[in-house]
Motif scaffolding. Structure first.
Motif, PDB file in Angstrom:
ATOM      1  N   LEU A  69       0.830  -1.203   0.000  1.00 15.32           N
ATOM      2  CA  LEU A  69       0.000   0.000   0.000  1.00 15.32           C
ATOM      3  C   LEU A  69       0.868   1.257   0.000  1.00 15.32           C
ATOM      4  N   VAL A  70       1.922   1.227   0.792  1.00  7.29           N
ATOM      5  CA  VAL A  70       2.841   2.363   0.834  1.00  7.29           C
ATOM      6  C   VAL A  70       3.488   2.549  -0.535  1.00  7.29           C
ATOM      7  N   GLU A  71       3.846   1.455  -1.182  1.00  4.95           N
ATOM      8  CA  GLU A  71       4.473   1.522  -2.498  1.00  4.95           C
ATOM      9  C   GLU A  71       3.531   2.167  -3.525  1.00  4.95           C
ATOM     10  N   VAL A  72       2.264   1.762  -3.516  1.00  2.00           N
ATOM     11  CA  VAL A  72       1.288   2.331  -4.453  1.00  2.00           C
ATOM     12  C   VAL A  72       1.109   3.825  -4.175  1.00  2.00           C
ATOM     13  N   THR A  73       0.949   4.164  -2.914  1.00  5.33           N
ATOM     14  CA  THR A  73       0.744   5.564  -2.542  1.00  5.33           C
ATOM     15  C   THR A  73       1.955   6.409  -2.916  1.00  5.33           C
ATOM     16  N   ASN A  74       3.158   5.902  -2.649  1.00  9.77           N
ATOM     17  CA  ASN A  74       4.376   6.638  -3.002  1.00  9.77           C
ATOM     18  C   ASN A  74       4.539   6.782  -4.506  1.00  9.77           C
ATOM     19  N   ALA A  75       4.226   5.718  -5.251  1.00 12.66           N
ATOM     20  CA  ALA A  75       4.335   5.788  -6.713  1.00 12.66           C
ATOM     21  C   ALA A  75       3.396   6.850  -7.270  1.00 12.66           C
ATOM     22  N   ARG A  76       2.184   6.908  -6.726  1.00 11.46           N
ATOM     23  CA  ARG A  76       1.216   7.919  -7.173  1.00 11.46           C
ATOM     24  C   ARG A  76       1.726   9.323  -6.839  1.00 11.46           C
ATOM     25  N   ALA A  77       2.253   9.494  -5.627  1.00 13.72           N
ATOM     26  CA  ALA A  77       2.766  10.805  -5.221  1.00 13.72           C
ATOM     27  C   ALA A  77       3.942  11.231  -6.102  1.00 13.72           C
ATOM     28  N   ASN A  78       4.853  10.301  -6.376  1.00 13.30           N
ATOM     29  CA  ASN A  78       6.008  10.623  -7.221  1.00 13.30           C
ATOM     30  C   ASN A  78       5.570  10.994  -8.636  1.00 13.30           C
ATOM     31  N   ALA A  79       4.617  10.240  -9.168  1.00  9.52           N
ATOM     32  CA  ALA A  79       4.142  10.520 -10.526  1.00  9.52           C
ATOM     33  C   ALA A  79       3.426  11.860 -10.583  1.00  9.52           C
ATOM     34  N   SER A  80       2.732  12.222  -9.525  1.00 10.19           N
ATOM     35  CA  SER A  80       2.011  13.494  -9.498  1.00 10.19           C
ATOM     36  C   SER A  80       2.971  14.683  -9.473  1.00 10.19           C
ATOM     37  N   ARG A  81       4.166  14.480  -8.937  1.00  6.99           N
ATOM     38  CA  ARG A  81       5.152  15.562  -8.867  1.00  6.99           C
ATOM     39  C   ARG A  81       5.800  15.841 -10.223  1.00  6.99           C
ATOM     40  N   ILE A  82       5.857  14.844 -11.070  1.00 10.70           N
ATOM     41  CA  ILE A  82       6.513  15.016 -12.364  1.00 10.70           C
ATOM     42  C   ILE A  82       5.480  15.479 -13.375  1.00 10.70           C
ATOM     43  N   GLN A  83       5.594  16.730 -13.783  1.00  9.79           N
ATOM     44  CA  GLN A  83       4.665  17.326 -14.731  1.00  9.79           C
ATOM     45  C   GLN A  83       5.346  17.441 -16.089  1.00  9.79           C
ATOM     46  N   LEU A  84       4.572  17.227 -17.127  1.00 12.82           N
ATOM     47  CA  LEU A  84       5.087  17.309 -18.485  1.00 12.82           C
ATOM     48  C   LEU A  84       4.091  18.123 -19.306  1.00 12.82           C
ATOM     49  N   SER A  85       4.524  19.271 -19.783  1.00 16.45           N
ATOM     50  CA  SER A  85       3.646  20.139 -20.570  1.00 16.45           C
ATOM     51  C   SER A  85       3.904  19.887 -22.055  1.00 16.45           C
ATOM     52  N   PRO A  86       2.997  20.355 -22.918  1.00 15.95           N
ATOM     53  CA  PRO A  86       3.247  20.190 -24.354  1.00 15.95           C
ATOM     54  C   PRO A  86       4.592  20.792 -24.793  1.00 15.95           C
ATOM     55  N   GLY A  87       5.044  21.819 -24.117  1.00 13.17           N
ATOM     56  CA  GLY A  87       6.341  22.411 -24.450  1.00 13.17           C
ATOM     57  C   GLY A  87       7.530  21.524 -24.103  1.00 13.17           C
ATOM     58  N   ASP A  88       7.301  20.537 -23.231  1.00 13.46           N
ATOM     59  CA  ASP A  88       8.376  19.622 -22.827  1.00 13.46           C
ATOM     60  C   ASP A  88       8.452  18.375 -23.701  1.00 13.46           C
ATOM     61  N   LEU A  89       7.543  18.228 -24.657  1.00 13.53           N
ATOM     62  CA  LEU A  89       7.457  16.993 -25.426  1.00 13.53           C
ATOM     63  C   LEU A  89       8.615  16.788 -26.392  1.00 13.53           C
ATOM     64  N   ASP A  90       9.501  17.781 -26.526  1.00 10.45           N
ATOM     65  CA  ASP A  90      10.686  17.604 -27.360  1.00 10.45           C
ATOM     66  C   ASP A  90      11.942  17.398 -26.517  1.00 10.45           C
ATOM     67  N   ASP A  91      11.788  17.202 -25.210  1.00  7.34           N
ATOM     68  CA  ASP A  91      12.910  16.966 -24.299  1.00  7.34           C
ATOM     69  C   ASP A  91      12.918  15.492 -23.882  1.00  7.34           C
ATOM     70  N   PRO A  92      13.830  14.695 -24.453  1.00  8.99           N
ATOM     71  CA  PRO A  92      13.837  13.260 -24.156  1.00  8.99           C
ATOM     72  C   PRO A  92      13.970  12.937 -22.665  1.00  8.99           C
ATOM     73  N   ALA A  93      14.757  13.697 -21.917  1.00 14.12           N
ATOM     74  CA  ALA A  93      14.957  13.412 -20.489  1.00 14.12           C
ATOM     75  C   ALA A  93      13.658  13.616 -19.713  1.00 14.12           C
ATOM     76  N   LYS A  94      12.932  14.699 -20.001  1.00 17.21           N
ATOM     77  CA  LYS A  94      11.682  14.963 -19.288  1.00 17.21           C
ATOM     78  C   LYS A  94      10.622  13.915 -19.628  1.00 17.21           C
ATOM     79  N   VAL A  95      10.543  13.524 -20.895  1.00 12.51           N
ATOM     80  CA  VAL A  95       9.571  12.496 -21.291  1.00 12.51           C
ATOM     81  C   VAL A  95       9.932  11.164 -20.632  1.00 12.51           C
ATOM     82  N   ARG A  96      11.210  10.829 -20.581  1.00  9.93           N
ATOM     83  CA  ARG A  96      11.650   9.581 -19.964  1.00  9.93           C
ATOM     84  C   ARG A  96      11.330   9.571 -18.462  1.00  9.93           C
TER      85      ARG A  96
END
Length: 195
Positions: A69-96
């Protein structure tokens, strides 16, 4: 022939040559990429919104095992912190980075389902599991649609004659497609002897 008349004959030729240089097709293709990205983001958000309900259902049914449960909650929190805007779609590191965070959610949800086989009799869990599976399928379709839009855009800005307008008028850069998650080629292990 007067200068005005010559200019009148020359104007359609200029307009036609500009149209052939991606003046309209490059922004259209980029908008298709952005629309596909927006659709994919909404599927990721739907999954993120479902996870707290799933976690609460599992908590109610299985207090003894908290690590998954902690793993699922942490994974969701980590994913929520990483934002990717349409302007970032040409940056391989940000997309990765975004892709890896989303893959962590998928992996933790799979481990959650494996860790709690007794939850298969809980109707709330089954309903949430079905919604998450449906959302995961929608994410796969969204990723495919996004990658197809990226392929069309990248092809358009790299091929003649649109490459001319893409470089001169828009300074277009290739967009980054999503890649398969590490280990995606391996089939998951199924163990019916769960204790």
């Amino acid at each position: 022939m007067t200068a005005v008349r010559r200019l009148g004959l020359f104007a359609p030729l200029v307009a036609l040559s500009l149209a052939g240089c991606g003046l309209n097709s490059v922004p259209t293709a980029e908008e298709q990429v952005n629309a596909a990205w927006g659709n994919l983001q909404s599927e990721y958000q739907r999954r993120s919104d479902l996870i707290p309900n799933l976690v609460n259902t599992v908590k109610g049914a299985a207090q003894q095992e908290k690590s998954v449960l902690v793993e699922v909650t942490n994974a969701r929190a980590n994913a929520s912190r990483i934002q990717l805007s349409p302007g970032d779609l040409d940056d391989p590191a940000k997309v990765r980075n975004f892709n890896e965070a989303q893959n962590q959610i998928t992996m933790s949800l799979q481990r959650l389902q494996e860790a709690y086989p007794e939850l298969k009799t809980n109707q709330n869990f089954l309903t949430l599991q079905s919604q998450i599976e449906s959302t995961e399928n929608s994410i796969l379709v969204g990723r495919r649609d996004y990658n197809e839009a990226v392929q069309g855009y990248n092809t358009r800005i790299r091929t003649f004659p649109d490459a001319i307008g893409a470089k001169i008028f828009y300074g277009a850069k290739p967009k980054v497609p999503f890649e398969a998650a590490a280990g995606a080629q391996n089939a998951p292990t199924v163990d019916f002897n769960a204790s």
